[in-house]
Design a protein around this motif. Structure first.
Motif, PDB file in Angstrom:
ATOM      1  N   GLU A  57       0.861  -1.134  -0.042  1.00 45.75           N
ATOM      2  CA  GLU A  57      -0.207  -0.036   0.131  1.00 45.75           C
ATOM      3  C   GLU A  57       0.830   1.336   0.039  1.00 45.75           C
ATOM      4  O   GLU A  57       1.725   1.339   0.884  1.00 45.75           O
ATOM      5  N   ASP A  58       0.651   2.309  -0.857  1.00 48.18           N
ATOM      6  CA  ASP A  58       1.457   3.349  -0.838  1.00 48.18           C
ATOM      7  C   ASP A  58       0.217   4.648  -1.170  1.00 48.18           C
ATOM      8  O   ASP A  58      -0.956   4.340  -0.982  1.00 48.18           O
ATOM      9  N   SER A  59       0.687   5.814  -1.213  1.00 47.06           N
ATOM     10  CA  SER A  59      -0.042   6.949  -1.355  1.00 47.06           C
ATOM     11  C   SER A  59      -1.309   6.950  -2.706  1.00 47.06           C
ATOM     12  O   SER A  59      -1.962   7.688  -2.536  1.00 47.06           O
ATOM     13  N   ASP A  60      -0.790   6.195  -3.731  1.00 48.66           N
ATOM     14  CA  ASP A  60      -1.803   6.004  -4.417  1.00 48.66           C
ATOM     15  C   ASP A  60      -2.925   4.818  -4.406  1.00 48.66           C
ATOM     16  O   ASP A  60      -4.102   4.775  -4.905  1.00 48.66           O
ATOM     17  N   GLY A  61      -2.721   4.139  -3.101  1.00 44.40           N
ATOM     18  CA  GLY A  61      -3.698   3.215  -2.870  1.00 44.40           C
ATOM     19  C   GLY A  61      -2.944   1.630  -2.673  1.00 44.40           C
ATOM     20  O   GLY A  61      -2.014   1.382  -2.912  1.00 44.40           O
ATOM     21  N   TYR A  62      -4.119   0.871  -2.964  1.00 44.81           N
ATOM     22  CA  TYR A  62      -3.690  -0.519  -3.136  1.00 44.81           C
ATOM     23  C   TYR A  62      -4.892  -1.490  -3.796  1.00 44.81           C
ATOM     24  O   TYR A  62      -5.902  -0.838  -3.922  1.00 44.81           O
ATOM     25  N   SER A  82      -8.420   3.801  -4.034  1.00 43.95           N
ATOM     26  CA  SER A  82      -7.908   4.425  -5.224  1.00 43.95           C
ATOM     27  C   SER A  82      -8.324   6.000  -4.968  1.00 43.95           C
ATOM     28  O   SER A  82      -9.493   6.133  -4.811  1.00 43.95           O
ATOM     29  N   ARG A  83      -7.449   6.968  -5.052  1.00 49.14           N
ATOM     30  CA  ARG A  83      -7.622   8.161  -4.932  1.00 49.14           C
ATOM     31  C   ARG A  83      -8.526   8.627  -3.741  1.00 49.14           C
ATOM     32  O   ARG A  83      -9.423   9.441  -3.495  1.00 49.14           O
ATOM     33  N   GLY A  84      -8.360   7.791  -2.545  1.00 45.98           N
ATOM     34  CA  GLY A  84      -9.118   7.856  -1.210  1.00 45.98           C
ATOM     35  C   GLY A  84     -10.294   7.360  -1.120  1.00 45.98           C
ATOM     36  O   GLY A  84     -11.035   7.282  -0.154  1.00 45.98           O
TER      37      GLY A  84
END
Length: 207
Positions: A57-62, A82-84
């Motif tokens: 998982e990273d800032s872009d999601g998972y 994705s995108r929050g």
């Protein structure tokens, strides 16, 4: 286990690609951690495909994947962020047979992703070989709603074996060529040109 025919070959293929990713990472030629996935496992009517360190998982999601046996078909499912926005157990494609679902996942989410993450070498996107060719011989299409209810959808099926079909969210004729490859052909085709591939032996496959 009859419905999961092809599982042993899929597991061997997943291990093969993990070995490739680890080999690339060890040589400093992989653009992420390795491997991308941990060994899949059955959980009731679902084959869970856990994320590995290469898909952390990273800032872009998972994205978490699984293949679900829904009696009439096998569906590739995804859950993640994705995108929050969170999404859960979303169907991405449907197949009449497990081995076809597994080949599609291996090619699209494992092999192509691996090729795109090779450092310092621009490898061919293998699926482009078939993109302009339409459907593979013996495959036919019919317009009909997919199991999720989307009306503008197509079902692709083998005219000589109608129980073999697939449906993708977007039109995708190249997958018909992928599904016609046996496991050895599939793995060797998608590993062409990868640095150090000669040091990663192909597994023995049942078909």
């Amino acid at each position: 286990m009859e419905s999961w025919h092809g599982l042993a070959d899929f597991l061997s293929s997943m291990q093969y690609w993990s070995d490739i990713q680890n080999t690339l990472a060890g040589a400093g030629e992989f653009r992420s951690a390795a491997p991308l996935y941990k060994p899949p496992y059955l959980d009731g009517d679902r084959l869970v495909i856990p994320r590995g360190p290469g898909n952390a998982e990273d800032s872009d999601g998972y994205t978490d994947y699984s293949i679900l046996d829904s009696d009439d078909y096998f569906s590739i499912r995804s859950s993640g962020r994705s995108r929050g926005n969170l999404y859960a157990d979303s169907p991405e494609s449907w197949f009449g047979m497990f081995r076809d679902a597994a080949k599609h996942f291996l090619a699209r989410e494992v092999a192509l992703t691996t090729r795109l993450r090779v450092q310092g070498k621009r490898l061919e996107l293998v699926t482009r070989r078939w993109k302009s060719l339409g459907l593979a011989p013996s495959w036919t299409e019919v317009a009909q709603p997919n199991p999720g209810g989307f009306v503008d959808s197509k079902t692709y099926f083998r005219s000589d074996e109608p129980s073999r079909f697939y449906i993708t969210v977007n039109p995708d004729t190249a997958t018909s060529f992928i599904l016609d490859l046996n496991w050895r052909e599939l793995n060797s085709t998608f590993s062409e040109g990868i640095p150090g591939i000669e040091h990663v032996p192909l597994p023995n496959f049942t078909s």
